[in-house]
Design an enzyme around this catalytic site. Structure first.
Site, PDB file in Angstrom:
ATOM      1  N   PHE A 205       0.789  -1.186  -0.287  1.00 19.16           N
ATOM      2  CA  PHE A 205       0.028   0.076   0.023  1.00 19.16           C
ATOM      3  C   PHE A 205       0.682   1.030   0.110  1.00 19.16           C
ATOM      4  O   PHE A 205       1.994   1.343   0.829  1.00 19.16           O
ATOM      5  CB  PHE A 205      -0.856   0.071   1.314  1.00 19.16           C
ATOM      6  N   ASP A 206       0.333   2.346  -0.719  1.00 22.34           N
ATOM      7  CA  ASP A 206       0.995   3.659  -0.541  1.00 22.34           C
ATOM      8  C   ASP A 206       0.356   4.064   0.669  1.00 22.34           C
ATOM      9  O   ASP A 206      -0.738   3.598   1.223  1.00 22.34           O
ATOM     10  CB  ASP A 206       0.567   4.428  -1.777  1.00 22.34           C
ATOM     11  N   GLY A 207       0.971   5.170   1.218  1.00 19.49           N
ATOM     12  CA  GLY A 207       0.216   5.749   2.502  1.00 19.49           C
ATOM     13  C   GLY A 207      -0.538   6.886   2.190  1.00 19.49           C
ATOM     14  O   GLY A 207      -1.905   6.379   2.235  1.00 19.49           O
ATOM     15  N   PHE A 322      -1.172  -0.951  -4.398  1.00 24.34           N
ATOM     16  CA  PHE A 322      -2.028   0.283  -4.417  1.00 24.34           C
ATOM     17  C   PHE A 322      -1.579   1.559  -4.451  1.00 24.34           C
ATOM     18  O   PHE A 322      -0.877   1.819  -3.313  1.00 24.34           O
ATOM     19  CB  PHE A 322      -3.129   0.040  -3.599  1.00 24.34           C
ATOM     20  N   ASP A 324      -2.061   5.998  -5.229  1.00 25.24           N
ATOM     21  CA  ASP A 324      -2.993   7.224  -5.751  1.00 25.24           C
ATOM     22  C   ASP A 324      -2.531   7.834  -6.889  1.00 25.24           C
ATOM     23  O   ASP A 324      -3.217   8.774  -7.478  1.00 25.24           O
ATOM     24  CB  ASP A 324      -3.708   8.089  -4.612  1.00 25.24           C
TER      25      ASP A 324
END
Length: 354
Positions: A205-207, A322, A324
């Site tokens: 995951f991105d943060g 993932f 954004d």
């Protein structure tokens, strides 16, 4: 005009579950939406993963037929090729890894319904389901829940199934799912896919704007990097608000703890990663404190201080990552990582890299 059918199958979905046809196309296509409901875990107990047929399998050829020749020729083509299985798509290794975790969970907790429950979602008409079923059986997948919407939006069904994650090739439907509070991401076809683990599910995951809100991202976009660092230092002890994927990380953590309870922390078939452009010393501590306050943990945290994520993801080899920002998604994909775009937050209005 929604049909509900109970398919009492356990290992394979049976094509006999489809509505009978008299041979007339009008009889078949009058059923606009078809939903298979099998003997699976209750949605409130399961971790439900909804996957579009366009990302689970490779359907580029069929998509071209639809775009160039229209829906009737597309349906005819699908029926003519229904005994030809689709090739695996970008979500295929991820789904196989989910099934591996389920096998381990069933060994430890034979009666538990806390499992991954996979739902195949497609805009196709019900008659195309025969080819999908044949493909699932060909690849030895355990997918019992189908939702074939005949061109209608699937979002209402996703909410009814209490979906924890929705993966699709349709960015607009992904945004619609996000607006309804469902973790969702857009996946893309790639000719380069790194070999991934067959025994451990790895999710990265991105943060900001994924696990966390885009609050800090907005500071950076509006005022630059120095102001971002200043803001993070001043708010080190202030928790970040949650992002769209906090709930999915919670769902993964719930299943991880079932393995920990059996003394299998070091042999857990689920591993999670935080891969963020944040710097550890200047802005990473706030992210870690937020996760701890939420009662969540990631197995590995990589603070890259703006460095490209692709090379690190190549080493991790996650089943899915993932992020954004398309810049990071494309960079990861170039190195063979299956990366999914989360179209959420202020980064969707900017092309500038953090």
């Amino acid at each position: 005009d929604t049909g509900f059918v109970l398919c009492k199958t356990y290992r394979h979905v049976s094509a006999e579950c489809l509505p009978p046809s008299s041979g007339s196309s009008s009889d078949v296509f009058a059923l606009d939406t078809f939903v298979f409901v099998a003997l699976q875990p209750k949605p409130e107990n399961a971790v439900t993963i909804a996957v579009s047929s366009r990302v689970l399998f490779r359907t580029e050829r069929e998509q071209k037929v639809y775009e160039q020749k229209g829906v009737e020729e597309y349906l005819r083509y699908q029926v003519e090729h229904e005994n030809e299985p689709f090739a695996p798509g970008p979500a295929f290794p991820f789904v196989k890894a989910l099934e591996t975790v389920n096998i381990r969970l069933r060994e430890l907790y034979p009666q538990s319904e806390e499992l991954f429950d996979i739902v195949l979602v497609t805009y196709n008409h019900a008659h195309v389901g025969i080819r999908l079923i044949n493909t699932i059986n060909h690849h030895n997948l355990f997918i019992e829940r189908f939702c074939m919407t005949g061109g209608s939006s699937p979002i209402g069904y996703l909410k009814a199934w209490q979906t924890n994650l929705y993966l699709s090739a349709d960015a607009e439907k992904v945004r619609e799912a996000l607006s309804e509070g469902i973790a969702a991401a857009t996946m893309f076809m790639s000719d380069k896919m790194t070999t991934v683990s067959e025994s451990q599910l790895r999710v990265a995951f991105d943060g900001d704007a994924v696990l966390f809100s885009d609050e800090s991202e907005r500071i950076f976009k509006a005022h630059g990097l120095d102001k971002f660092f200043e803001h993070e230092r001043e708010n080190e002890d202030t928790l970040l608000d949650h992002g769209p994927f906090k709930g999915f990380l919670e769902a993964l953590a719930k299943l991880q703890k079932k393995f920990y309870a059996k003394g299998q922390r070091l042999n857990c078939p689920i591993r999670t990663y935080l891969v963020t452009a944040r710097s550890a010393a200047s802005s990473g501590i706030r992210a870690l404190k937020t996760l701890r306050a939420w009662g969540l943990e990631v197995d590995e945290a990589l603070f890259l201080a703006g460095a490209p994520k692709g090379p690190m993801l190549e080493k991790i080899r996650p089943h899915i990552f993932f992020d954004d920002q398309m810049f990071h998604v494309e960079g990861a994909a170039e190195m063979g990582t299956v990366a999914a775009h989360v179209p959420y937050g202020v980064a969707q209005l900017h092309s500038k890299k953090k």
